[in-house]
Design a protein around this motif. Structure first.
Motif, PDB file in Angstrom:
ATOM      1  N   GLN A 140      15.328   2.341   3.198  1.00 30.15           N
ATOM      2  CA  GLN A 140      14.424   1.769   4.188  1.00 30.15           C
ATOM      3  C   GLN A 140      13.038   2.391   4.101  1.00 30.15           C
ATOM      4  N   THR A 141      12.978   3.675   3.850  1.00 27.39           N
ATOM      5  CA  THR A 141      11.694   4.364   3.747  1.00 27.39           C
ATOM      6  C   THR A 141      10.869   3.813   2.598  1.00 27.39           C
ATOM      7  N   VAL A 142      11.492   3.609   1.448  1.00 28.23           N
ATOM      8  CA  VAL A 142      10.775   3.068   0.297  1.00 28.23           C
ATOM      9  C   VAL A 142      10.282   1.660   0.611  1.00 28.23           C
ATOM     10  N   ALA A 143      11.137   0.850   1.202  1.00 25.52           N
ATOM     11  CA  ALA A 143      10.745  -0.525   1.537  1.00 25.52           C
ATOM     12  C   ALA A 143       9.593  -0.526   2.539  1.00 25.52           C
ATOM     13  N   GLY A 156       6.770  -1.310   0.116  1.00 30.24           N
ATOM     14  CA  GLY A 156       7.027  -2.729  -0.057  1.00 30.24           C
ATOM     15  C   GLY A 156       7.933  -3.037  -1.232  1.00 30.24           C
ATOM     16  N   VAL A 157       8.743  -2.061  -1.629  1.00 35.23           N
ATOM     17  CA  VAL A 157       9.662  -2.234  -2.750  1.00 35.23           C
ATOM     18  C   VAL A 157      11.083  -2.268  -2.193  1.00 35.23           C
ATOM     19  N   SER A 158      11.770  -3.346  -2.471  1.00 36.82           N
ATOM     20  CA  SER A 158      13.147  -3.473  -2.013  1.00 36.82           C
ATOM     21  C   SER A 158      14.071  -2.680  -2.933  1.00 36.82           C
ATOM     22  N   VAL A 159      14.855  -1.799  -2.358  1.00 35.86           N
ATOM     23  CA  VAL A 159      15.830  -1.019  -3.115  1.00 35.86           C
ATOM     24  C   VAL A 159      17.195  -1.634  -2.831  1.00 35.86           C
ATOM     25  N   GLU A 160      17.795  -2.195  -3.854  1.00 33.24           N
ATOM     26  CA  GLU A 160      19.049  -2.937  -3.674  1.00 33.24           C
ATOM     27  C   GLU A 160      20.278  -2.049  -3.721  1.00 33.24           C
ATOM     28  N   HIS A 161      20.233  -0.971  -4.492  1.00 34.40           N
ATOM     29  CA  HIS A 161      21.389  -0.092  -4.643  1.00 34.40           C
ATOM     30  C   HIS A 161      20.914   1.354  -4.732  1.00 34.40           C
ATOM     31  N   TYR A 162      21.849   2.271  -4.591  1.00 32.74           N
ATOM     32  CA  TYR A 162      21.502   3.678  -4.688  1.00 32.74           C
ATOM     33  C   TYR A 162      22.580   4.436  -5.446  1.00 32.74           C
ATOM     34  N   ASN A 211      -3.632   0.690   1.139  1.00 30.05           N
ATOM     35  CA  ASN A 211      -4.462  -0.085   0.206  1.00 30.05           C
ATOM     36  C   ASN A 211      -4.360   0.414  -1.232  1.00 30.05           C
ATOM     37  N   ARG A 212      -3.683   1.535  -1.482  1.00 28.65           N
ATOM     38  CA  ARG A 212      -3.581   2.076  -2.828  1.00 28.65           C
ATOM     39  C   ARG A 212      -2.249   1.708  -3.503  1.00 28.65           C
ATOM     40  N   SER A 213      -1.272   1.179  -2.762  1.00 23.29           N
ATOM     41  CA  SER A 213       0.068   0.994  -3.309  1.00 23.29           C
ATOM     42  C   SER A 213       0.098   0.063  -4.512  1.00 23.29           C
ATOM     43  N   GLU A 214      -0.761  -0.911  -4.571  1.00 21.51           N
ATOM     44  CA  GLU A 214      -0.745  -1.847  -5.705  1.00 21.51           C
ATOM     45  C   GLU A 214      -1.489  -1.280  -6.906  1.00 21.51           C
ATOM     46  N   GLU A 215      -2.401  -0.336  -6.669  1.00 22.52           N
ATOM     47  CA  GLU A 215      -3.283   0.152  -7.716  1.00 22.52           C
ATOM     48  C   GLU A 215      -2.676   1.257  -8.547  1.00 22.52           C
ATOM     49  N   HIS A 216      -1.813   2.085  -7.945  1.00 19.90           N
ATOM     50  CA  HIS A 216      -1.466   3.358  -8.572  1.00 19.90           C
ATOM     51  C   HIS A 216      -0.068   3.353  -9.167  1.00 19.90           C
ATOM     52  N   THR A 217      -0.009   3.415 -10.453  1.00 20.77           N
ATOM     53  CA  THR A 217       1.243   3.719 -11.147  1.00 20.77           C
ATOM     54  C   THR A 217       0.883   4.639 -12.293  1.00 20.77           C
TER      55      THR A 217
END
Length: 179
Positions: A2-5, A9-15, A171-177
């Motif tokens: 839930q924290t990551v989502a 904004g990234v859905s984590v389907e499994h862990y 505002n940085r989540s899409e820019e930074h990898t």
């Protein structure tokens, strides 16, 4: 999950939850991993199982790590920072993936999963783990992306309880990898 989502904004389907003993055994069960250590790591305060510390030294250059040394490399943080540790952890994960991509490892995968299954927690079935690992053999390493939440991505923040944390900048989540 839930924290990551919520924060990215990234859905984590499994862990998959792997503790330190499971990690050591897993790396040993695949015959160790190969890591190119960019610079020597010296940690005078590496934590031991009995809540003490010890000095560890990991020499720069090509290293073949067993489970214990891979764990030391991935956990060490006193030489530089948590950010350096995160980068080393990503390097170790890539080394594990590279090792598992070898044809001889794919044949051993059911035995490897059996050896560590009781030590990990996951919502995946053993069949799903095997299918995921089998699929990974066809994923080019260049298609595996990682990211680190660091000072370039988040603002420093002090919680009311006095903990120093990083607060992601929306505002940085899409820019930074990275990598």
């Amino acid at each position: 999950m839930q924290t990551v989502a919520l924060n990215f904004g990234v859905s984590v389907e499994h862990y998959v939850y792997v503790d330190m003993e499971a990690f050591r055994r897993f790396v040993d069960s695949i015959g160790g991993i190969d890591v190119d250590v960019p610079s020597t790591v010296v940690d005078y305060e590496y934590p031991t199982e009995d809540y003490r510390t010890q000095k560890i030294t990991i020499t720069a250059g090509h290293q073949h790590f067993d489970g214990e040394h891979a764990l030391q490399y991935a956990r060490s943080r006193h030489q530089d920072s948590d950010f350096g540790r995160m980068r080393r952890q990503q390097q170790v994960v890539r080394a594990v993936i590279n090792r598992l991509r070898r044809p001889e490892m794919l044949l051993k995968l059911p035995d490897i999963i059996g050896q560590v299954q009781s030590l990990i927690r996951t919502d995946l079935t053993p069949g799903q783990v095997f299918a995921l690992a089998w699929t990974m053999k066809d994923v080019p390493p260049a298609n595996i992306q990682t990211a680190v939440v660091d000072e370039s991505y988040a603002l420093g923040y002090m919680t009311p309880a006095g903990a120093s944390v990083l607060r992601p900048q929306a505002n940085r989540s899409e820019e930074h990898t990275s990598e």
